[in-house]
Design an enzyme around this catalytic site. Structure first.
Site, mmCIF file in Angstrom:
data_model
loop_
_atom_site.group_PDB
_atom_site.id
_atom_site.type_symbol
_atom_site.label_atom_id
_atom_site.label_comp_id
_atom_site.label_asym_id
_atom_site.label_seq_id
_atom_site.Cartn_x
_atom_site.Cartn_y
_atom_site.Cartn_z
ATOM 1 N N LEU A 105 12.115 28.016 -7.042
ATOM 2 C CA LEU A 105 11.260 27.778 -8.234
ATOM 3 C C LEU A 105 10.016 27.458 -8.113
ATOM 4 C CD1 LEU A 105 14.221 26.470 -10.517
ATOM 5 C CD2 LEU A 105 13.372 28.924 -10.411
ATOM 6 N N ASP A 151 4.151 32.908 -3.854
ATOM 7 C CA ASP A 151 4.284 31.870 -4.669
ATOM 8 C C ASP A 151 3.240 30.966 -5.223
ATOM 9 O OD1 ASP A 151 7.063 32.264 -3.939
ATOM 10 O OD2 ASP A 151 7.476 30.074 -3.455
HETATM 11 O O1 PMV Z 1 9.818 30.074 -1.999
HETATM 12 P P1 PMV Z 1 10.922 31.009 -2.595
HETATM 13 O O2 PMV Z 1 12.296 30.474 -1.889
HETATM 14 O O3 PMV Z 1 10.820 31.403 -3.850
HETATM 15 O O4 PMV Z 1 10.715 32.267 -1.524
HETATM 16 C C1 PMV Z 1 9.842 32.862 -1.658
HETATM 17 C C2 PMV Z 1 9.897 34.429 -1.117
HETATM 18 C C3 PMV Z 1 9.958 34.736 0.054
HETATM 19 O O5 PMV Z 1 9.658 36.143 0.219
HETATM 20 C C4 PMV Z 1 11.661 34.697 0.489
HETATM 21 C C5 PMV Z 1 9.053 34.281 1.136
HETATM 22 C C6 PMV Z 1 7.680 34.444 0.873
HETATM 23 O O6 PMV Z 1 6.876 33.837 1.600
HETATM 24 O O7 PMV Z 1 7.368 35.366 0.309
#
Ligand code: PMV
Length: 315
Positions: A105, A151
């Protein structure tokens, strides 16, 4: 009192594929936030202190902007002050996070963003969103190794983002609002571990895995079109297909699969794991009438929490 905040996020399409150059879409979860309150120091003249009582009890201190601390909270503080050309202020920052950690999240990026914003407002200065995004990415790298950057981007801009690594950021307009439920499997999972797992699979079985990631990227493209043109119910089948592909990649889990199946049986329009997988959260698209039934089904199937979020139209 000065305070600043940052939102959580979910990945709607394209996790893992995005690490390897394919497109992904993430949306902010504006109701789930990290809040940073800025207080005067307890003793006059004390250096910058950061307290995160929800996370642990230790008080962290920054003495100089020239430090490059390993601690992510101090690292973002040092990077922000340095970028803004400010000395270390004598302040106490208190972090209150409503975003669970290690569950996909965006808690790490949201904490960094909120600390940076709190420091910038205390110093009565600003940084462009692009610069802030770059700083938060640097700190994300401490947690995740070589994150894609999706993110920090969705959290810093607090807008839905269509993201391709190395390409300019795209913030697509949303034609119609839609509602998601976020079901927590209760299993904490490390993104670093699941990203490492996928990279090893790509090395050992490129012919099997790369086409799956490419197909996931195609789903992100199709979803962008739906978001921009309306009829968000059409996202449902795309989510189901994305989940199926992520299972084939090997990053789902039995619990996530149970939650996805329960949501669909209860009438959800689509469902998939969200984020790194192997635990963490799943998301499901619900119509206005079906949301309560799907939330109940997720709880009965073992979700430790079910959150509701609406992605607002921007047109
Ligand atoms: O931080 P998370 O668990 O939402 O994962 C991010 C998404 C991934 O594609 C798995 C990793 C990334 O760096 O984009």
């Amino acid at each position: 009192m000065i305070q600043a905040s940052a939102c959580g996020k979910v990945i709607l399409f394209g996790e893992h594929a995005v690490v390897h150059g394919f497109p992904a879409i993430a949306v902010p979860v504006s109701g789930l936030r990290v809040l940073v309150r800025v207080h005067p120091p307890e003793q006059p003249g004390e250096t910058l202190q950061i307290v995160a009582s929800d996370l642990d009890m230790s008080v962290r201190e920054l003495h100089s902007v020239d430090e490059l601390p390993d601690d992510p909270l101090l690292r973002i503080a040092a990077l922000t002050l340095r970028a803004a050309g400010q000395p270390v202020p004598s302040l106490r920052l208190e972090i209150h996070s409503h975003i669970p950690i290690a569950s996909g999240l965006g808690s790490g990026a949201a904490i960094s963003t909120a600390i940076a914003r709190a420091l910038l407002s205390s110093c009565e200065t600003e940084l462009p969103a692009e610069k802030l995004n770059e700083l938060v990415y640097q700190v994300e790298s401490i947690y995740h190794g070589r994150p894609s950057g999706i993110d920090n981007t969705v959290i810093v801009y607090e807008r839905p983002v269509y993201f391709v690594r190395g390409e300019p950021i795209e913030l697509p307009e949303i034609a119609e609002p839609f509602t998601l439920l976020i079901g927590d499997s209760g299993v904490r999972a490390s993104t670093r571990v699941s990203v490492g797992f996928v990279s090893r699979r790509i090395e050992s079985e490129p012919v099997a895995v790369m086409p799956l990631l490419k197909q996931i990227g195609e789903l992100s493209k199709a979803a962008r079109h739906v978001l921009q043109h309306g009829n968000p119910d059409m996202l449902g089948p795309l989510m189901n297909e994305n989940h199926r592909l992520l299972r084939e990649v090997g990053v789902s889990s039995e619990r996530l699969d149970v939650l996805v199946a329960a949501a669909l049986e209860a009438g959800a329009l689509g469902a998939k794991l969200s984020g790194g997988g192997m635990g963490g959260n799943m998301i499901t698209l619900v119509g206005p009438a079906g949301a309560d039934a799907v939330a109940g089904a997720l709880e009965r199937a073992g979700a430790v929490s079910v959150r509701r979020t609406t992605v607002q139209a921007t047109l």
